[in-house]
Design a protein around this motif. Structure first.
Motif, PDB file in Angstrom:
ATOM      1  N   GLU A 260      -7.600  -2.471   2.425  1.00  0.00           N
ATOM      2  CA  GLU A 260      -7.260  -1.190   1.806  1.00  0.00           C
ATOM      3  C   GLU A 260      -8.477  -0.594   1.098  1.00  0.00           C
ATOM      4  N   ALA A 261      -9.296  -1.439   0.485  1.00  0.00           N
ATOM      5  CA  ALA A 261     -10.515  -0.940  -0.172  1.00  0.00           C
ATOM      6  C   ALA A 261     -11.442  -0.289   0.859  1.00  0.00           C
TER       7      ALA A 261
ATOM      8  N   ALA B 232       9.769  -0.402  -0.651  1.00  0.00           N
ATOM      9  CA  ALA B 232       8.880  -1.559  -0.821  1.00  0.00           C
ATOM     10  C   ALA B 232       9.418  -2.535  -1.863  1.00  0.00           C
ATOM     11  N   ASN B 233      10.313  -2.046  -2.725  1.00  0.00           N
ATOM     12  CA  ASN B 233      10.874  -2.936  -3.748  1.00  0.00           C
ATOM     13  C   ASN B 233      12.198  -3.560  -3.310  1.00  0.00           C
TER      14      ASN B 233
ATOM     15  N   SER C 174       1.418  -4.799   3.311  1.00  0.00           N
ATOM     16  CA  SER C 174       2.099  -5.601   2.295  1.00  0.00           C
ATOM     17  C   SER C 174       1.496  -6.986   2.163  1.00  0.00           C
ATOM     18  N   LEU C 175       1.714  -7.547   0.989  1.00  0.00           N
ATOM     19  CA  LEU C 175       1.353  -8.933   0.711  1.00  0.00           C
ATOM     20  C   LEU C 175       2.617  -9.593   0.187  1.00  0.00           C
ATOM     21  N   VAL C 176       3.145 -10.541   0.954  1.00  0.00           N
ATOM     22  CA  VAL C 176       4.407 -11.182   0.593  1.00  0.00           C
ATOM     23  C   VAL C 176       4.170 -12.687   0.454  1.00  0.00           C
TER      24      VAL C 176
ATOM     25  N   SER D 165       0.847  -1.191   0.000  1.00  0.00           N
ATOM     26  CA  SER D 165       0.000   0.000   0.000  1.00  0.00           C
ATOM     27  C   SER D 165       0.885   1.244   0.000  1.00  0.00           C
ATOM     28  N   LYS D 166       0.803   1.981  -1.089  1.00  0.00           N
ATOM     29  CA  LYS D 166       1.593   3.226  -1.213  1.00  0.00           C
ATOM     30  C   LYS D 166       1.233   4.207  -0.113  1.00  0.00           C
TER      31      LYS D 166
END
Ligand code: AMP
Ligand code: MG
Length: 528
Positions: A155-156, A66-67, A169-171, A52-53
């Motif tokens: 997030e929605a 995040a990257n 995050s989703l990892v 999520s930005k």
């Protein structure tokens, strides 16, 4: 902005409350303790799938972080940053109306918190990072499909303006885990993943129920004091009256949350008291779903298909039941039941008033003007059920309907298109619709608002983009094959849920027929 590796974490919950003296992960009863120290179990090949930005900015990290490899390592539980001391919380709860005793964070591990500039202290928590003393017979892991659902939906919800825990995050873990999706003795291997959830507090109603059930009153007092200080910022004093005022606040927040859920057609699916946030946040996204065809009895949760305890229409009543369970948990500190009962009555009154205001807003009727509003609302709900109208698309179509034109077939096309059973729009039902539209049209005209103003007002409470179960299901299937484009499309649309855009025309259709009874689309189980 600060680099991830330079961030220092701290945690008020574990600093102030009593820790479980044992530090092994074996499933067990944990007495007189608010939490247990645990270590996330390392995973073989963590890879960041999405983040999520907005939340990165809140936490003070540049997007480039995040990257990084470090990000995937930290948010899979493989590496700890300065000040992180992971732990799992101890709580109990009522599941499906029955006292279940100790539950606790069976697959959630708190890493610690950060003082943010804009949103105060936020705690970061991994979901699916391995077993804890609260895992009972389960593995402490989460599959990619359920993690993606939680990541996307929380997030929605945030972008819809609904109180919720967030997801940073989703990892993916690079590991396979075994799940029996339908509890039918046919387990399959599925890819595992971890979500990092973020919230000011992960305290649940069940945190207070457990010490009371065990007569651990000192722990109860410590938990309440911690919550008043950290989560309610010392707004309420620790004495009977202050505690009752606090409980009333929890009741009103919960009522507001229910009104939001009813507005957008969110069905949580497992409203057990361990899944109720003391801050009135939406928490624990499991077999949730979005109401498509209007039906107050609809539930996405197969485990609840028999009793329908947690169906759409019962959510407000169940929330009140859960608040009653919380009241019982707090009772030993208050010693009087009457003021707690009064607060529960206030919950019901506040909910009724706010629900009515919300329905008026959905219909573009400014509140408090007309005593016929209740019959307009109730007849509409009955008619929506009769034709199975899409709860989201109907209100958008209604905003475009011109109340000055006499209701005739071609003029009604936009509305009828939102019905899953358009063939039911005939005979007596059609007659009732026409009568309703006339009454509603007169009500709208009486209000004297300009059409563009009314449409803008209606659209601001009636979202166009919701994370429909079948859309998320399609995104999951693609991500499992390594293609994240559908997920990215949903993440873009969810950022502007009330604003229709040509970029997302594929997301504005009704649920296709194939998805009506399909597993993963309308039938979800708790096993994930
Ligand atoms: P839920 O209804 O999903 O909130 O879960 C109820 C309880 O079961 C909570 O205490 C969870 O932590 C626990 N739980 C659910 N799934 C797992 C899992 N895969 N491993 C360990 N504990 C779990
Ligand atoms: Mg839970």
């Amino acid at each position: 902005m600060i680099k991830l590796q330079d961030t220092t974490f701290r945690d008020h919950f574990s600093e102030t409350l009593p820790a479980d003296p044992h530090t092994d992960n074996s499933p067990r009863r944990v007495a007189q303790s608010a939490f247990s120290w645990v270590s996330p179990e390392p995973v073989s090949a963590p890879k960041t799938i999405a983040y999520s930005k907005e939340l990165l900015t809140v936490l003070g990290w540049p997007e480039s972080e995040a990257n990084s490899e470090l990000f995937a390592q930290v948010f899979s539980g493989n590496r700890l940053l300065s000040g992180m001391r992971p732990y799992a919380m101890c709580y109990g709860g009522h599941q499906f109306g029955h006292w279940a005793g100790q539950l606790g964070d069976g697959r959630a591990i708190n890493l610690g918190g950060i003082d943010t500039e804009t949103e105060g202290h936020l705690t970061l928590q991994l979901k699916g990072a391995g077993p804890t003393p609260y895992s009972r017979r389960a593995d402490g892991r989460a599959v990619l499909r359920s993690s993606l659902r939680e990541f996307l939906c929380s997030e929605a919800m945030y972008h819809l303006g609904i109180p919720t825990t967030r997801a940073l995050s989703l990892v993916s873990t690079g590991e396979q885990i075994e799940r029996d999706m339908f509890y039918d003795g046919h387990p399959e291997l599925e890819p595992g993943a971890i979500v990092c959830r973020v919230a000011p507090s992960f305290i649940r109603f069940g945190h207070f129920e457990l010490p009371t059930a065990r007569e651990e009153y000192q722990l109860l007092e410590q938990l309440v004091k911690h919550c008043l200080k950290n989560d309610y910022k010392d707004k309420y004093a620790y004495h009977s009256d202050g505690l009752v005022d606090w409980f009333r606040d929890v009741c009103l927040r919960t009522a507001d949350l229910m009104v939001h859920w009813m507005r957008v057609g969110f069905v949580h699916g497992v409203m057990n008291t361990d899944n109720m946030s003391i801050l009135g946040l939406t928490i624990d996204y499991g077999p949730y779903g979005w109401l498509e065809a209007y039906d107050p009895h609809w539930t996405p949760n197969t485990t609840d298909a028999q009793g329908r305890r947690y169906c759409y229409g019962k959510q407000p009543e169940i929330a009140q039941w859960n608040l009653m369970a919380l009241a019982n948990g707090l009772y030993p500190l208050i010693g009087e039941s009457e003021p707690l009962e009064e607060a529960l009555t206030e919950y019901a009154k506040h909910y009724q008033r706010s629900w009515r205001d919300m329905m008026c807003a959905k219909l573009g009727m400014q509140t408090g003007r007309d005593t016929t509003d209740d019959s307009i609302i109730h007849e509409l709900l009955s008619l929506l059920g009769a034709v199975e109208a899409d709860w989201t698309l109907f209100f958008r179509a209604l905003s475009r309907w011109d109340p000055q034109v006499k209701p005739q077939d071609d003029h009604l096309q936009g509305i009828v298109e939102t019905f899953y059973l358009p063939e039911k729009f005939s005979g007596e039902v059609k007659q009732r619709w026409l009568v309703w539209l006339q009454a509603y049209g007169a009500r709208i005209l009486h209000e004297g608002q300009s059409t563009p103003t009314r449409i803008a007002q209606m659209n601001s409470v009636n979202p166009i983009y919701i994370m429909r179960n079948y859309l998320v299901h399609q995104a999951i299937e693609q991500v499992e094959k390594g293609d994240i484009s559908a997920l990215e499309q949903l993440m873009l649309a969810m950022r502007q849920p009330y604003e229709e855009s040509d970029s997302f025309t594929l997301l504005t259709g009704k649920r296709p027929d194939w998805a009506r009874h399909k597993a993963g689309c309308s039938m979800l189980s708790c096993s994930s």
